[in-house]
Design a protein around this motif. Sequence first.
Motif, PDB file in Angstrom:
ATOM      1  N   MET A 237      -7.164  71.170 -17.050  1.00  0.00           N
ATOM      2  CA  MET A 237      -8.427  71.170 -16.310  1.00  0.00           C
ATOM      3  C   MET A 237      -8.612  72.499 -15.596  1.00  0.00           C
ATOM      4  O   MET A 237      -7.670  73.269 -15.437  1.00  0.00           O
ATOM      5  N   ARG A 238      -9.833  72.757 -15.172  1.00  0.00           N
ATOM      6  CA  ARG A 238     -10.145  73.967 -14.417  1.00  0.00           C
ATOM      7  C   ARG A 238     -10.224  73.633 -12.934  1.00  0.00           C
ATOM      8  O   ARG A 238     -10.911  72.673 -12.548  1.00  0.00           O
ATOM      9  N   VAL A 239      -9.531  74.432 -12.129  1.00  0.00           N
ATOM     10  CA  VAL A 239      -9.465  74.179 -10.688  1.00  0.00           C
ATOM     11  C   VAL A 239      -9.960  75.416  -9.946  1.00  0.00           C
ATOM     12  O   VAL A 239      -9.457  76.529 -10.154  1.00  0.00           O
ATOM     13  N   LEU A 240     -10.929  75.205  -9.080  1.00  0.00           N
ATOM     14  CA  LEU A 240     -11.501  76.275  -8.264  1.00  0.00           C
ATOM     15  C   LEU A 240     -11.113  76.056  -6.813  1.00  0.00           C
ATOM     16  O   LEU A 240     -11.422  75.012  -6.231  1.00  0.00           O
ATOM     17  N   PHE A 241     -10.402  77.013  -6.229  1.00  0.00           N
ATOM     18  CA  PHE A 241     -10.101  77.009  -4.797  1.00  0.00           C
ATOM     19  C   PHE A 241     -11.158  77.852  -4.091  1.00  0.00           C
ATOM     20  O   PHE A 241     -11.515  78.931  -4.573  1.00  0.00           O
ATOM     21  N   THR A 242     -11.644  77.390  -2.945  1.00  0.00           N
ATOM     22  CA  THR A 242     -12.483  78.234  -2.099  1.00  0.00           C
ATOM     23  C   THR A 242     -11.813  78.328  -0.733  1.00  0.00           C
ATOM     24  O   THR A 242     -11.402  77.312  -0.171  1.00  0.00           O
ATOM     25  N   ILE A 243     -11.692  79.545  -0.211  1.00  0.00           N
ATOM     26  CA  ILE A 243     -10.978  79.736   1.045  1.00  0.00           C
ATOM     27  C   ILE A 243     -11.803  80.550   2.020  1.00  0.00           C
ATOM     28  O   ILE A 243     -12.669  81.338   1.636  1.00  0.00           O
TER      29      ILE A 243
ATOM     30  N   SER B  84       1.141  76.660 -13.267  1.00  0.00           N
ATOM     31  CA  SER B  84       2.362  76.473 -14.036  1.00  0.00           C
ATOM     32  C   SER B  84       2.309  75.222 -14.903  1.00  0.00           C
ATOM     33  O   SER B  84       3.005  75.140 -15.921  1.00  0.00           O
ATOM     34  N   ALA B  85       1.495  74.244 -14.493  1.00  0.00           N
ATOM     35  CA  ALA B  85       1.336  73.018 -15.275  1.00  0.00           C
ATOM     36  C   ALA B  85       0.342  73.192 -16.414  1.00  0.00           C
ATOM     37  O   ALA B  85       0.066  72.239 -17.148  1.00  0.00           O
ATOM     38  N   GLY B  86      -0.208  74.396 -16.549  1.00  0.00           N
ATOM     39  CA  GLY B  86      -1.111  74.676 -17.657  1.00  0.00           C
ATOM     40  C   GLY B  86      -2.580  74.619 -17.330  1.00  0.00           C
ATOM     41  O   GLY B  86      -3.422  74.743 -18.225  1.00  0.00           O
ATOM     42  N   HIS B  87      -2.928  74.434 -16.052  1.00  0.00           N
ATOM     43  CA  HIS B  87      -4.326  74.374 -15.659  1.00  0.00           C
ATOM     44  C   HIS B  87      -4.850  75.772 -15.360  1.00  0.00           C
ATOM     45  O   HIS B  87      -4.100  76.659 -14.948  1.00  0.00           O
ATOM     46  N   GLU B  88      -6.149  75.966 -15.555  1.00  0.00           N
ATOM     47  CA  GLU B  88      -6.798  77.226 -15.201  1.00  0.00           C
ATOM     48  C   GLU B  88      -7.129  77.211 -13.711  1.00  0.00           C
ATOM     49  O   GLU B  88      -7.725  76.244 -13.217  1.00  0.00           O
ATOM     50  N   VAL B  89      -6.783  78.278 -13.020  1.00  0.00           N
ATOM     51  CA  VAL B  89      -6.978  78.343 -11.567  1.00  0.00           C
ATOM     52  C   VAL B  89      -7.723  79.619 -11.210  1.00  0.00           C
ATOM     53  O   VAL B  89      -7.369  80.705 -11.687  1.00  0.00           O
ATOM     54  N   VAL B  90      -8.739  79.464 -10.356  1.00  0.00           N
ATOM     55  CA  VAL B  90      -9.484  80.596  -9.803  1.00  0.00           C
ATOM     56  C   VAL B  90      -9.599  80.395  -8.304  1.00  0.00           C
ATOM     57  O   VAL B  90      -9.804  79.261  -7.839  1.00  0.00           O
TER      58      VAL B  90
ATOM     59  N   GLU C  80     -21.554  78.148 -13.952  1.00  0.00           N
ATOM     60  CA  GLU C  80     -21.197  78.875 -15.169  1.00  0.00           C
ATOM     61  C   GLU C  80     -19.774  78.540 -15.629  1.00  0.00           C
ATOM     62  O   GLU C  80     -19.538  78.326 -16.817  1.00  0.00           O
ATOM     63  N   TRP C  81     -18.844  78.496 -14.690  1.00  0.00           N
ATOM     64  CA  TRP C  81     -17.434  78.302 -15.036  1.00  0.00           C
ATOM     65  C   TRP C  81     -17.096  76.841 -15.280  1.00  0.00           C
ATOM     66  O   TRP C  81     -16.168  76.514 -16.005  1.00  0.00           O
ATOM     67  N   ARG C  82     -17.814  75.914 -14.625  1.00  0.00           N
ATOM     68  CA  ARG C  82     -17.679  74.469 -14.800  1.00  0.00           C
ATOM     69  C   ARG C  82     -16.274  73.972 -14.445  1.00  0.00           C
ATOM     70  O   ARG C  82     -15.528  73.455 -15.288  1.00  0.00           O
ATOM     71  N   PRO C  83     -15.867  74.094 -13.195  1.00  0.00           N
ATOM     72  CA  PRO C  83     -14.556  73.552 -12.807  1.00  0.00           C
ATOM     73  C   PRO C  83     -14.555  72.022 -12.878  1.00  0.00           C
ATOM     74  O   PRO C  83     -15.595  71.378 -12.706  1.00  0.00           O
ATOM     75  N   ASP C  84     -13.392  71.456 -13.108  1.00  0.00           N
ATOM     76  CA  ASP C  84     -13.231  70.003 -13.034  1.00  0.00           C
ATOM     77  C   ASP C  84     -12.955  69.564 -11.604  1.00  0.00           C
ATOM     78  O   ASP C  84     -13.295  68.455 -11.214  1.00  0.00           O
TER      79      ASP C  84
ATOM     80  N   LEU D 285      -6.893  61.772  -9.728  1.00  0.00           N
ATOM     81  CA  LEU D 285      -8.038  61.710  -8.821  1.00  0.00           C
ATOM     82  C   LEU D 285      -9.240  62.462  -9.389  1.00  0.00           C
ATOM     83  O   LEU D 285     -10.391  62.052  -9.224  1.00  0.00           O
ATOM     84  N   THR D 286      -8.977  63.575 -10.049  1.00  0.00           N
ATOM     85  CA  THR D 286     -10.072  64.327 -10.651  1.00  0.00           C
ATOM     86  C   THR D 286     -10.756  63.510 -11.738  1.00  0.00           C
ATOM     87  O   THR D 286     -12.009  63.466 -11.809  1.00  0.00           O
ATOM     88  N   ALA D 287      -9.992  62.832 -12.566  1.00  0.00           N
ATOM     89  CA  ALA D 287     -10.568  61.990 -13.613  1.00  0.00           C
ATOM     90  C   ALA D 287     -11.402  60.858 -13.026  1.00  0.00           C
ATOM     91  O   ALA D 287     -12.449  60.478 -13.581  1.00  0.00           O
ATOM     92  N   GLU D 288     -10.979  60.344 -11.872  1.00  0.00           N
ATOM     93  CA  GLU D 288     -11.702  59.231 -11.224  1.00  0.00           C
ATOM     94  C   GLU D 288     -12.984  59.676 -10.558  1.00  0.00           C
ATOM     95  O   GLU D 288     -13.979  58.929 -10.527  1.00  0.00           O
ATOM     96  N   HIS D 289     -13.017  60.907 -10.028  1.00  0.00           N
ATOM     97  CA  HIS D 289     -14.147  61.337  -9.200  1.00  0.00           C
ATOM     98  C   HIS D 289     -15.085  62.338  -9.871  1.00  0.00           C
ATOM     99  O   HIS D 289     -16.182  62.579  -9.358  1.00  0.00           O
ATOM    100  N   ARG D 290     -14.685  62.906 -10.971  1.00  0.00           N
ATOM    101  CA  ARG D 290     -15.527  63.911 -11.611  1.00  0.00           C
ATOM    102  C   ARG D 290     -16.830  63.291 -12.088  1.00  0.00           C
ATOM    103  O   ARG D 290     -16.857  62.207 -12.661  1.00  0.00           O
ATOM    104  N   GLY D 291     -17.936  64.029 -11.840  1.00  0.00           N
ATOM    105  CA  GLY D 291     -19.247  63.518 -12.215  1.00  0.00           C
ATOM    106  C   GLY D 291     -19.535  63.615 -13.692  1.00  0.00           C
ATOM    107  O   GLY D 291     -18.862  64.304 -14.429  1.00  0.00           O
TER     108      GLY D 291
END
Length: 428
Positions: free
Chosen positions: A1-7, A26-32, A129-133, A422-428
């Motif tokens: 899945m794609r994960v977007l952090f905002t700080i 490290s688990a294979g997810h894309e992180v930005v 554009e990036w469509r994070p999960d 949790l992402t699978a349960e809450h993603r729109g």
Amino acid sequence: MRVLFTIFPTTAHLYPAIPLAWALQSAGHEVVVASPEGVVDPKVISNITSAGLTAVSLGGKEELTASLAPLMANAGPNRPTLALDPEDENAWRTARAVLGGMFNAYYPRESAEGARRPILDNLVDFAREWRPDLVLWDPLAPTGAIAARACGAAHARLLFGMDNIGLIRSRTRQELADPSSGLTEDPWMPWLGPVLERYGLDFTEETMVGQWTLDLTQSRMRNPLDLTYVPVRRVPFTGAATLPDWLHARPERPRAVLTLGVSRRLLAGRHSGFPMREFFESVSGLDLELVATLNSEQLAAVGTLPDNVRAIEYVPLNQLLPTSSAIIHHGGGGTFSAAVAFRVPQFVVPLPMWDEMVTARYVVSRGAGLAADPAAIDVDSMQKDLVRLIGEPSFQLGARGLYEDMLAAPAPKDVVPVLERLTAEHRG
């Protein structure tokens, strides 16, 4: 899945997120990791990439500078802060008002209808554009919730300290439900309402507190709020640097550390009243080594150092604390967690910015250290307390207790499957 952090654009907010970002990557997810341009910390974007993560700059430096101006203009003891002491009946209202001023950077009320809001709109544009999960957002970067809703991603808050905003929101809702409180309008709606309407969204509590909350604080420190918390062990990341030669070997006598935190301005600030020079003189006769993080300006202000005081510009705490017997600090979450991880007794001089007063009381209550009132520091008493901290075994036992509590929380890698579910349960 794609994960977007905002700080929020400071190193103190970035560093707590890095171990979890690494675990996901490290688990294979894309992180930005997305952040406005640094105001307090101009290097925040480069620090993201230096940690091996992909950064997205959201701009907005002028807007964030303007909103932070009232906070930064007064560095004295009476400055308005986001410090929230649950034992103070009035502090949360002050913190709520200050928080509203900060939100103005993201949701400016004075903007004309339809006017672009750089930080928010840049983030929404990128998310679409990036469509994070999944969007994991800093409580002081609340644009993450709107960006997630605008692109259909699941979203959660990632706490950098105690959940002051959750507490503020809970007490605000209590006031709104109490006719005698005098509060008749939700204080966040003047900012949030027009923005939500513009994106075709309605207001939900999740906009303020997320669909769930990742909590890096120790469980015994958590406020009893009716929210969904996912505990995560705070693995201290304090930067990377070449190990200095003098740290290759263990010290010949006890080593104490005086650190100002990544902000480098709290204990030694000219408004703080901390008697740095006098404190150095008071420990000059002790059989210990004191390592103090001081920049050139601070070093010039204290003059000649005693022989047993070593001043350094900066060294990561994860390099310094393994050979240290005590640490003196301002109560910041990063320094506290690093001391816990290396089982070092703590002396806290809490300078209130967020939860430092609570942290100081917690350290004392667990027998892991001592604390001083920053408004009434007595150098002689502080010197005696430092001797106690190093010499009395009970403080090492207390520090061990905090360490065991830290280990009881799931490590970042163990939280990854929870986030996937949790992402699978809450993603729109």
